[in-house]
Each structure stands twice: as structure tokens, then as C-alpha cells.
Design an enzyme around this catalytic site. Structure first.
Site, PDB file in Angstrom:
ATOM      1  N   GLY A 132      31.239  27.497 -45.695  1.00 41.87           N
ATOM      2  CA  GLY A 132      29.862  28.318 -46.037  1.00 41.87           C
ATOM      3  C   GLY A 132      30.066  29.805 -46.085  1.00 41.87           C
ATOM      4  N   HIS A 160      23.140  27.251 -40.392  1.00 44.53           N
ATOM      5  CA  HIS A 160      24.070  28.420 -40.159  1.00 44.53           C
ATOM      6  C   HIS A 160      23.895  29.316 -41.023  1.00 44.53           C
ATOM      7  CE1 HIS A 160      27.860  30.530 -38.382  1.00 44.53           C
ATOM      8  NE2 HIS A 160      27.674  30.753 -39.642  1.00 44.53           N
ATOM      9  N   GLU A 161      23.821  29.002 -42.249  1.00 46.83           N
ATOM     10  CA  GLU A 161      23.711  30.061 -43.587  1.00 46.83           C
ATOM     11  C   GLU A 161      22.384  30.432 -43.492  1.00 46.83           C
ATOM     12  OE1 GLU A 161      26.648  30.857 -44.533  1.00 46.83           O
ATOM     13  OE2 GLU A 161      27.843  29.399 -43.632  1.00 46.83           O
ATOM     14  N   CYS A 206      32.144  31.313 -37.682  1.00 42.02           N
ATOM     15  CA  CYS A 206      31.773  32.042 -38.611  1.00 42.02           C
ATOM     16  C   CYS A 206      32.865  33.214 -39.235  1.00 42.02           C
ATOM     17  CB  CYS A 206      30.699  32.766 -38.116  1.00 42.02           C
ATOM     18  SG  CYS A 206      29.649  33.944 -39.189  1.00 42.02           S
ATOM     19  N   HIS A 219      22.082  33.117 -41.150  1.00 36.79           N
ATOM     20  CA  HIS A 219      22.679  34.424 -41.847  1.00 36.79           C
ATOM     21  C   HIS A 219      21.399  35.168 -42.435  1.00 36.79           C
ATOM     22  CE1 HIS A 219      26.826  34.786 -40.957  1.00 36.79           C
ATOM     23  NE2 HIS A 219      27.075  33.438 -41.212  1.00 36.79           N
TER      24      HIS A 219
END
Ligand code: NI
Length: 171
Positions: free
Chosen positions: A46, A135-136, A93, A139
Site C-alpha cells: 500500500g 492503514h492508508e 509502514c 495516512h
């Protein structure tokens, strides 16, 4: 296409909420192509646009890291509209190299987003896909996975990361 430098922990662009994409023009397509190449080169499953210094709500997920056609998801202006369950697993990450920690995330996630052609879509993700989606999206909101750790573990890890970031080893 070009491999772009990946911004690391400590870079302000990772902490700024990204702006919605409004223009589906040639420069957006070029950015997407460069991000795909960057993610595969890393290699990672990702990548969010702010990880390459572009504060736009654009992210990629490909759990096969380019190995299986059709698994690349180009996700623009995403919104998590439903979640189910909970699962605790390891997570890492590209902006925090060499750190893997256990994070609790929803087990299933429904995402509403726009694809690279400007079409609105919805998609359910499960397990690792749900984890990558969360997770993305984090971000794009300026949140890193280590922010989701709690207590002493979080303090210990942040101390280690800050020391490493200061040493310049990541840059
Ligand atoms: Ni990340």
C-alpha cells in the site's frame, strides 16, 4: 514512470490531512503511475500520496505487489462507510522502515471511493485488505500506525523511532 522518494517518520507532510482530488487530469494519471512504480519497488502492499510528498487523497493497495493482474486498487477520496468485527495482527509502514507492531483493526471494511477514471465505486475488504484500507486512509488523515499503539509499548517504540529518525539513517 519514476520511482519517487518515500517520506519517512518526522516529515511534516505525513502529519497533514490530505486534500480531496478534484481534477482527473493527465498529471493525476502520471502521479498514479509513479506511485505504482514506487510501491512495487519498495516493495509494499500500500502507498498513500502524502508518503511521496503529495498532500492529495489518493492511495494504492495491491496485496500481490504487482504479481497478480487485477489486484491493483487505485483509490481516490476514500470514505470508510461500514466496518465489522475486529482483528489484531502485525502491521508495518514504508514510512517507518523495519518496525512491525501489532495493531487492532476492523476485520471487514466497506470503502466508498473514486477510481482513476473518475467513477464512484464501493468495495468490501476483509483481513489484510481491510487492514491496508484502514492503514492508508489513516495516512490521508495524517495518522501513522504507531499512533494506534497504546501505553508503555507506544512510548518505547516512539522513543526508538525518534532516535532512528534523528540519526538520519532513513534519509
Ligand atoms: Ni504506511
Amino acid at each position: 514512470m519514476a520511482v519517487l522518494p518515500i517520506r519517512k517518520y518526522g516529515d511534516d507532510v505525513l502529519r497533514k490531512p490530505a486534500e480531496p482530488v478534484t481534477e482527473f487530469d493527465e498529471s493525476l494519471q502520471k502521479l498514479i503511475n509513479d506511485m505504482v512504480e514506487t510501491m512495487y519497488a519498495a516493495p509494499g502492499v500500500g502507498l498513500a500520496a502524502n508518503q511521496v510528498g503529495i498532500s492529495k487523497r489518493l492511495m494504492l493497495i495491491d496485496l500481490s505487489v504487482g504479481k497478480r493482474p487485477g489486484e491493483l486498487h487505485v483509490i481516490i477520496n476514500p470514505e470508510i462507510i461500514e466496518t465489522q468485527g475486529e482483528i489484531t495482527d502485525e502491521e508495518g509502514c514504508l514510512s517507518i522502515p523495519d518496525f512491525v507492531e501489532v495493531v487492532t483493526r476492523p476485520e471487514r471494511v466497506k470503502l466508498r471511493y473514486i477510481d482513476r477514471n473518475g467513477e464512484e465505486r464501493e468495495m468490501w475488504g476483509e483481513g489484510l485488505m481491510a487492514r491496508a484500507m484502514c492503514h492508508e486512509v489513516d495516512h490521508l488523515n495524517g495518522t501513522l500506525f504507531v499512533d494506534r499503539l497504546r501505553g508503555l509499548k507506544r512510548d518505547r517504540i516512539l522513543k526508538k523511532i525518534q532516535k532512528l529518525a534523528k540519526s538520519g539513517m532513513w534519509f
